[in-house]
Write a protein that holds these residues in place. Structure first.
Motif, PDB file in Angstrom:
ATOM      1  N   GLU A 292       0.852  -1.185   0.000  1.00 45.51           N
ATOM      2  CA  GLU A 292       0.000   0.000   0.000  1.00 45.51           C
ATOM      3  C   GLU A 292       0.888   1.236   0.000  1.00 45.51           C
ATOM      4  O   GLU A 292       1.856   1.318   0.755  1.00 45.51           O
ATOM      5  CB  GLU A 292      -0.938   0.028   1.205  1.00 45.51           C
ATOM      6  N   GLY A 293       0.572   2.170  -0.876  1.00 44.78           N
ATOM      7  CA  GLY A 293       1.353   3.398  -0.950  1.00 44.78           C
ATOM      8  C   GLY A 293       1.113   4.110  -2.267  1.00 44.78           C
ATOM      9  O   GLY A 293       0.187   3.784  -3.018  1.00 44.78           O
TER      10      GLY A 293
ATOM     11  N   ARG B  94      11.840  -3.629 -14.615  1.00 45.22           N
ATOM     12  CA  ARG B  94      12.037  -4.786 -13.743  1.00 45.22           C
ATOM     13  C   ARG B  94      11.206  -4.700 -12.474  1.00 45.22           C
ATOM     14  O   ARG B  94      10.679  -5.704 -12.004  1.00 45.22           O
ATOM     15  CB  ARG B  94      13.518  -4.923 -13.378  1.00 45.22           C
ATOM     16  N   GLN B  95      11.055  -3.521 -11.928  1.00 40.88           N
ATOM     17  CA  GLN B  95      10.331  -3.374 -10.674  1.00 40.88           C
ATOM     18  C   GLN B  95       9.632  -2.023 -10.613  1.00 40.88           C
ATOM     19  O   GLN B  95       9.952  -1.098 -11.362  1.00 40.88           O
ATOM     20  CB  GLN B  95      11.284  -3.514  -9.482  1.00 40.88           C
ATOM     21  N   THR B  96       8.666  -1.943  -9.707  1.00 48.12           N
ATOM     22  CA  THR B  96       7.921  -0.707  -9.485  1.00 48.12           C
ATOM     23  C   THR B  96       8.221  -0.210  -8.077  1.00 48.12           C
ATOM     24  O   THR B  96       8.187  -0.992  -7.118  1.00 48.12           O
ATOM     25  CB  THR B  96       6.408  -0.950  -9.642  1.00 48.12           C
ATOM     26  N   ARG B  97       8.515   1.085  -7.976  1.00 49.36           N
ATOM     27  CA  ARG B  97       8.813   1.669  -6.665  1.00 49.36           C
ATOM     28  C   ARG B  97       7.565   2.340  -6.120  1.00 49.36           C
ATOM     29  O   ARG B  97       6.973   3.201  -6.761  1.00 49.36           O
ATOM     30  CB  ARG B  97       9.955   2.685  -6.771  1.00 49.36           C
ATOM     31  N   ILE B  98       7.169   1.901  -4.909  1.00 50.42           N
ATOM     32  CA  ILE B  98       5.997   2.437  -4.224  1.00 50.42           C
ATOM     33  C   ILE B  98       6.457   3.067  -2.911  1.00 50.42           C
ATOM     34  O   ILE B  98       7.214   2.450  -2.158  1.00 50.42           O
ATOM     35  CB  ILE B  98       4.956   1.332  -3.962  1.00 50.42           C
ATOM     36  N   ARG B  99       6.002   4.264  -2.650  1.00 52.91           N
ATOM     37  CA  ARG B  99       6.323   4.949  -1.397  1.00 52.91           C
ATOM     38  C   ARG B  99       5.193   4.720  -0.407  1.00 52.91           C
ATOM     39  O   ARG B  99       4.062   5.150  -0.619  1.00 52.91           O
ATOM     40  CB  ARG B  99       6.507   6.441  -1.651  1.00 52.91           C
TER      41      ARG B  99
ATOM     42  N   ARG C 109       8.546   5.057   3.493  1.00 51.88           N
ATOM     43  CA  ARG C 109       9.582   4.085   3.143  1.00 51.88           C
ATOM     44  C   ARG C 109       9.373   3.613   1.707  1.00 51.88           C
ATOM     45  O   ARG C 109       8.230   3.377   1.298  1.00 51.88           O
ATOM     46  CB  ARG C 109       9.534   2.885   4.099  1.00 51.88           C
ATOM     47  N   PRO C 110      10.463   3.445   0.943  1.00 48.08           N
ATOM     48  CA  PRO C 110      10.311   2.943  -0.426  1.00 48.08           C
ATOM     49  C   PRO C 110      10.072   1.433  -0.426  1.00 48.08           C
ATOM     50  O   PRO C 110      10.724   0.684   0.304  1.00 48.08           O
ATOM     51  CB  PRO C 110      11.648   3.302  -1.083  1.00 48.08           C
TER      52      PRO C 110
END
Length: 380
Positions: A215-216, A224-229, A234-235
């Protein structure tokens, strides 16, 4: 351009200066040209900012650094040409290859910068009347830049004398082995591709998953990846393949926010509950922040242990989290005022304890004593 050509332009003879002086002359000219070109680009950029189109600025900005770097490339190529003739004649081929590879790299750099600048313009609401979706623009930009890089690499290999067909054939045979070795990487790549195509969420959306502790706010969608805050800042880095096997909820795309509350009043105020419910419903229908076109219910629905309960079920017009809570607070305060205005009170958990009268207790004790005495006489 070669040193011999430059000598003819400036009118220097072959034996007039030694090679160290020639190199010093070339470096000095390169510095002066670089300074002049930088000033010229800045002046032109200021002039173009006054125009209504943004594409001329994008092209100029993309060409600025590659063009100035090209001046340094030409200068160093001329300097190496002079030094190799005096010190290492066998380096002629190497310097020529470096010059050709440098030109290809600068052209690639210019095109890549132009693609990046175009992406910025297309997603900017200040520069476009109908800006493109950020996720789509980012995906197209990444695909174009990857294609440009691969094409440039093949051209460089061809320039250096390598067979491009052989490289492609090797890539086709080796691709199978690489595919097995990097199956997770490929799974993430195609997972990212599906995110770009299906667009279940975009950069800036609030997402969460009932299947995983995710959740964020989405900050970046990579290959390759998804960054969620997360909400505690926190990442969280989620492999793209994960999104193909889990359910994803996107609260950012909700149309309304719901208010669903149960409120209880005392049993002593049972005669007021009908009017209270009627006035609460009227208040919600007339509230500026409540969407009366959506489901709106105010009904008495439960005899509680210590209260008569009615519930409110309605939707706000806003989806902003902070503003929603302000609206909800205002609604609950108005409900409380309506209950108070009708002379009623909001119930809270209570219990009633019944204590027997003292005389009844004494009579009970006397009866028990007489019964015991009669039982003793009977036994005697």
């Amino acid at each position: 351009m070669t040193w011999d050509t430059l000598q003819e332009l400036v009118g220097l003879g072959q034996s007039q200066v030694n090679w160290i002086t020639k190199i010093f002359f070339i470096v000095s000219v390169t510095l002066i040209l670089n300074f002049i070109i930088n000033r010229l680009f800045l002046r032109i950029d200021k002039q173009l900012e006054r125009t209504k189109t943004y594409w001329d600025n994008a092209i100029l900005n993309a060409a600025h650094k590659p063009f100035t770097s090209a001046i340094w490339l030409i200068g160093f190529a001329l300097a190496f040409e002079i030094s190799e003739k005096e010190l290492a004649p066998q380096m002629v081929t190497v310097i020529d290859n470096i010059r050709q590879v440098g030109v290809i790299a600068l052209i690639t750099w210019f095109i890549t910068r132009l693609v990046k600048n175009s992406e910025y313009i297309l997603v900017s609401p200040e520069k476009m009347k109908q800006p493109m979706d950020l996720t789509t623009a980012s995906a197209i930009s990444k695909l174009l830049r990857a294609s440009i890089a691969i094409t440039s690499l093949l051209v460089i290999l061809q320039t250096l004398g390598y067979s491009v067909s052989g490289v492609l054939a090797f890539g086709g045979v080796g691709g199978i082995a690489v595919g097995f070795a990097a199956k997770d990487l490929l799974a993430n790549f195609f997972g990212g591709l599906m995110v770009y195509l299906d667009r279940p969420f975009s950069v800036g959306d609030w997402v969460r998953s009932p299947d995983k502790e995710i959740e964020g706010t989405v900050e970046n969608i990579g290959w390759r990846q998804t960054r969620i805050r997360t909400f505690d800042k926190r990442p969280l880095y989620v492999p793209n393949s994960t999104f193909s096997v889990i359910s994803v909820e996107n609260p950012s795309r909700m149309t309304h926010r719901r208010i669903y509350e149960t409120i209880g009043i005392r049993y002593d105020d049972a005669s007021h509950i009908a009017k209270i419910i009627e006035h609460v419903r009227t208040m919600l229908e007339e509230h500026d922040e409540i969407d009366e076109k959506q489901t709106l219910i105010v009904n008495f629905n439960k005899f509680g242990p210590s209260s008569l309960d009615f519930f409110i079920y309605t939707f706000t017009k806003t989806v902003n989290w902070v503003h929603y809570h302000k609206v909800k607070q205002d609604v609950l305060l108005r409900v409380m005022n309506i209950i108070t205005d009708h002379g009623a009170e909001i119930a809270y958990p209570t219990q009633t304890l019944h204590i027997a009268q003292q005389e009844d207790m004494l009579l009970s004790q006397e009866s028990e004593t007489k019964a015991n005495e009669e039982a003793s006489i009977h036994k005697a």
